[in-house]
Scaffold this active site. Structure first.
Site, PDB file in Angstrom:
ATOM      1  N   GLY A   7       0.871  -1.179   0.087  1.00  0.00           N
ATOM      2  CA  GLY A   7       0.259  -0.113   0.092  1.00  0.00           C
ATOM      3  C   GLY A   7       0.751   1.291   0.035  1.00  0.00           C
ATOM      4  O   GLY A   7       1.671   1.577   0.955  1.00  0.00           O
ATOM      5  N   GLY A   9      -0.003   4.423  -0.642  1.00  0.00           N
ATOM      6  CA  GLY A   9      -0.715   5.581  -0.441  1.00  0.00           C
ATOM      7  C   GLY A   9       0.160   6.720   0.377  1.00  0.00           C
ATOM      8  O   GLY A   9       1.405   6.603   0.323  1.00  0.00           O
ATOM      9  N   LYS A  78      -6.113   0.316   2.577  1.00  0.00           N
ATOM     10  CA  LYS A  78      -7.429   0.426   3.141  1.00  0.00           C
ATOM     11  C   LYS A  78      -7.630  -1.024   3.576  1.00  0.00           C
ATOM     12  O   LYS A  78      -7.323  -1.857   3.042  1.00  0.00           O
ATOM     13  CB  LYS A  78      -8.135   0.871   2.131  1.00  0.00           C
ATOM     14  CG  LYS A  78      -8.003   2.306   1.636  1.00  0.00           C
ATOM     15  CD  LYS A  78      -8.320   3.500   2.352  1.00  0.00           C
ATOM     16  CE  LYS A  78      -8.326   4.858   1.834  1.00  0.00           C
ATOM     17  NZ  LYS A  78      -8.497   5.812   2.942  1.00  0.00           N
ATOM     18  N   ALA A 130      -0.005  12.487   6.435  1.00  0.00           N
ATOM     19  CA  ALA A 130       0.730  12.793   5.006  1.00  0.00           C
ATOM     20  C   ALA A 130      -0.135  12.764   3.759  1.00  0.00           C
ATOM     21  O   ALA A 130      -1.329  12.506   4.205  1.00  0.00           O
ATOM     22  CB  ALA A 130       1.348  11.212   4.464  1.00  0.00           C
ATOM     23  N   LYS A 191      -7.272   3.935  18.909  1.00  0.00           N
ATOM     24  CA  LYS A 191      -7.251   4.211  17.710  1.00  0.00           C
ATOM     25  C   LYS A 191      -8.718   4.269  16.840  1.00  0.00           C
ATOM     26  O   LYS A 191      -8.949   5.448  16.412  1.00  0.00           O
ATOM     27  CB  LYS A 191      -6.200   3.671  16.818  1.00  0.00           C
ATOM     28  CG  LYS A 191      -6.151   4.341  15.176  1.00  0.00           C
ATOM     29  CD  LYS A 191      -5.548   5.644  15.121  1.00  0.00           C
ATOM     30  CE  LYS A 191      -5.638   6.356  13.848  1.00  0.00           C
ATOM     31  NZ  LYS A 191      -5.009   5.961  12.767  1.00  0.00           N
ATOM     32  N   ASN A 195     -11.110   7.478  15.446  1.00  0.00           N
ATOM     33  CA  ASN A 195     -11.646   7.526  14.144  1.00  0.00           C
ATOM     34  C   ASN A 195     -13.191   7.294  14.081  1.00  0.00           C
ATOM     35  O   ASN A 195     -13.858   7.957  13.219  1.00  0.00           O
ATOM     36  CB  ASN A 195     -11.016   6.155  13.340  1.00  0.00           C
ATOM     37  CG  ASN A 195      -9.667   5.945  12.920  1.00  0.00           C
ATOM     38  OD1 ASN A 195      -9.032   5.267  13.082  1.00  0.00           O
ATOM     39  ND2 ASN A 195      -9.385   7.160  12.360  1.00  0.00           N
ATOM     40  N   ASN A 209     -10.894  18.315  10.286  1.00  0.00           N
ATOM     41  CA  ASN A 209     -10.948  17.733  11.641  1.00  0.00           C
ATOM     42  C   ASN A 209     -11.317  18.782  12.837  1.00  0.00           C
ATOM     43  O   ASN A 209     -11.961  18.675  13.828  1.00  0.00           O
ATOM     44  CB  ASN A 209      -9.635  17.141  12.023  1.00  0.00           C
ATOM     45  CG  ASN A 209      -9.510  15.696  11.238  1.00  0.00           C
ATOM     46  OD1 ASN A 209     -10.258  15.459  10.303  1.00  0.00           O
ATOM     47  ND2 ASN A 209      -8.457  15.173  11.234  1.00  0.00           N
ATOM     48  N   SER A 261      -9.879  14.218   7.022  1.00  0.00           N
ATOM     49  CA  SER A 261      -9.903  12.797   7.638  1.00  0.00           C
ATOM     50  C   SER A 261      -9.761  12.032   6.328  1.00  0.00           C
ATOM     51  O   SER A 261     -10.170  12.331   5.188  1.00  0.00           O
ATOM     52  CB  SER A 261     -10.886  12.401   8.305  1.00  0.00           C
ATOM     53  OG  SER A 261     -12.302  12.309   7.725  1.00  0.00           O
ATOM     54  N   SER A 262      -9.269  10.701   6.515  1.00  0.00           N
ATOM     55  CA  SER A 262      -9.112   9.611   5.417  1.00  0.00           C
ATOM     56  C   SER A 262     -10.435   9.688   4.621  1.00  0.00           C
ATOM     57  O   SER A 262     -10.777   9.287   3.546  1.00  0.00           O
ATOM     58  CB  SER A 262      -8.467   8.517   5.743  1.00  0.00           C
ATOM     59  OG  SER A 262      -9.032   8.054   6.892  1.00  0.00           O
TER      60      SER A 262
HETATM   61  O1  PAF Z   1      -8.305   8.485   9.267  1.00  0.00           O
HETATM   62  C1  PAF Z   1      -7.901   9.392   9.654  1.00  0.00           C
HETATM   63  O2  PAF Z   1      -7.649  10.624   8.623  1.00  0.00           O
HETATM   64  C2  PAF Z   1      -6.784   9.684  10.829  1.00  0.00           C
HETATM   65  O3  PAF Z   1      -6.763   8.507  11.517  1.00  0.00           O
HETATM   66  C3  PAF Z   1      -7.189  10.846  11.831  1.00  0.00           C
HETATM   67  C4  PAF Z   1      -6.269  10.478  13.130  1.00  0.00           C
HETATM   68  C5  PAF Z   1      -8.642  10.608  12.030  1.00  0.00           C
HETATM   69  C6  PAF Z   1      -6.704  12.159  11.201  1.00  0.00           C
HETATM   70  O4  PAF Z   1      -7.093  12.753  10.317  1.00  0.00           O
END
Ligand code: PAF
Length: 314
Positions: A7, A9, A78, A130, A191, A195, A209, A261-262
């Site tokens: 991955g 990305g 992912k 990143a 974590k 999320n 965020n 966020s992702s």
């Molecule tokens: O998924 C994400 O974007 C990250 O895990 C987080 C910590 C929410 C920061 O954007």
């Protein structure tokens, strides 16, 4: 150390570029254009200071192109690609190697462990941020701790502790600030709760965020989603410690205020999200222990509806 990153990305690219000067790094990606640029020019990393560095690493588009086993495999895909990543890891991991998941959501570690064996699977979370700028180009967008832990039941087994310590030592040498935690399950839930609080809401609100901690109407929703996840985790016996979980999530919002966020990035690109392994996982785990999670259920359905109407957006 021979490292293979599955991955490539934003996060896989960042770890590849940071670890590249300290180990033999290869990246495995399905994106042929990205692989071509990496093999031609190396990874181009724009650091936090704005400076551009060229890091020579190799990219593979097919695991069959690999000619040697890896001591460490980092899974940065992912969650929907975890099964495929685990199969690649099984093929390319050295007998005494370690596969480390740095993915979002619940269930990745179990799926990897089922394929490579629990003694060769470990958990990790990272607060590094990143952005993938284009083929072969990554920007370091935020610095934060990385934490590693043995898979549940493995800390004293099969020398896994020593391997994790060697990985942490290498990461620290490469300026990826890393520590080791005792409880892998608690680590992954810590974590997950972040999320759960941030991802779906930022994707629905199309907001960075920071908005969730700044706007009371948003914070109320975040607090409800987090409270449900904490209740489910506690009912499952996860040791979340004495820290106030909502405070922790608020802090992440503040520290990553400008981040998309992702899940927001997935929605903006019209891609499927990781909702099933985040808020959806809270609902599913809650059902197992008889704890209702209606806010997470609604967030899950809203994101699923958003995904399903991607081509009809006005
Ligand atoms: O998924 C994400 O974007 C990250 O895990 C987080 C910590 C929410 C920061 O954007």
């Amino acid at each position: 150390m021979e490292i293979l990153i599955i991955g490539a990305g934003a996060m896989g690219g960042l770890f590849g570029a940071m670890l590249g000067p300290f180990a033999q790094v290869r990246l495995c990606t399905t994106n042929a254009e990205h692989a071509l640029a990496i093999n031609r020019d190396g990874l181009l990393l724009t650091g936090m200071d704005g400076a551009l560095r060229r890091v020579p690493v190799t990219a593979l588009t097919d695991p069959a192109q690999s000619d040697r086993p890896a001591d460490l495999i980092l899974v940065c895909t992912k969650a929907r690609s975890t099964e495929a990543a685990a199969q690649t890891a099984r093929q390319l991991l050295a007998e005494d190697g370690l596969t480390l998941t740095l993915q979002n959501g619940l269930g990745n570690l179990e799926r990897i462990a089922a394929v490579v064996g629990p003694a060769r699977a470990a958990a990790g979370i990272t607060a590094q941020a990143a952005t993938l700028l284009g083929p072969g180009r990554v920007r370091h967008a935020g610095v934060g701790p990385t934490v590693l832990a043995a898979a549940p039941g493995q800390s004293g087994q099969s020398g896994q502790g020593g391997k994790i310590a060697a990985v942490a030592e290498l990461f620290n040498r490469a300026s990826v600030e890393t520590r080791i935690a005792e409880d892998g399950e608690a680590l992954l839930w810590s974590k997950l709760i972040v999320n759960v609080g941030i991802n779906a809401l930022t994707a629905l609100l199309r907001a960075a965020n920071g908005a969730l901690a700044q706007v009371p109407e948003c914070e109320r929703l975040m607090a409800q989603a987090v409270a449900e996840a904490v209740a489910v985790g506690q009912a499952l016996g996860v040791n979340l410690g004495p820290e106030d979980q909502l405070d922790r999530v608020r802090q992440v919002c503040t520290l990553t205020a400008a981040n998309r966020s992702s899940m927001l990035q997935d929605i903006l690109r019209g891609r499927p999200t990781e909702i099933d392994v985040i808020n959806g996982a809270v609902v599913a785990k809650g059902r197992e222990v008889g704890v209702a999670a209606p806010v997470n259920a609604l967030l899950t359905q809203l994101i699923q509806a958003l995904e399903a109407t991607a081509s009809q957006r006005i």
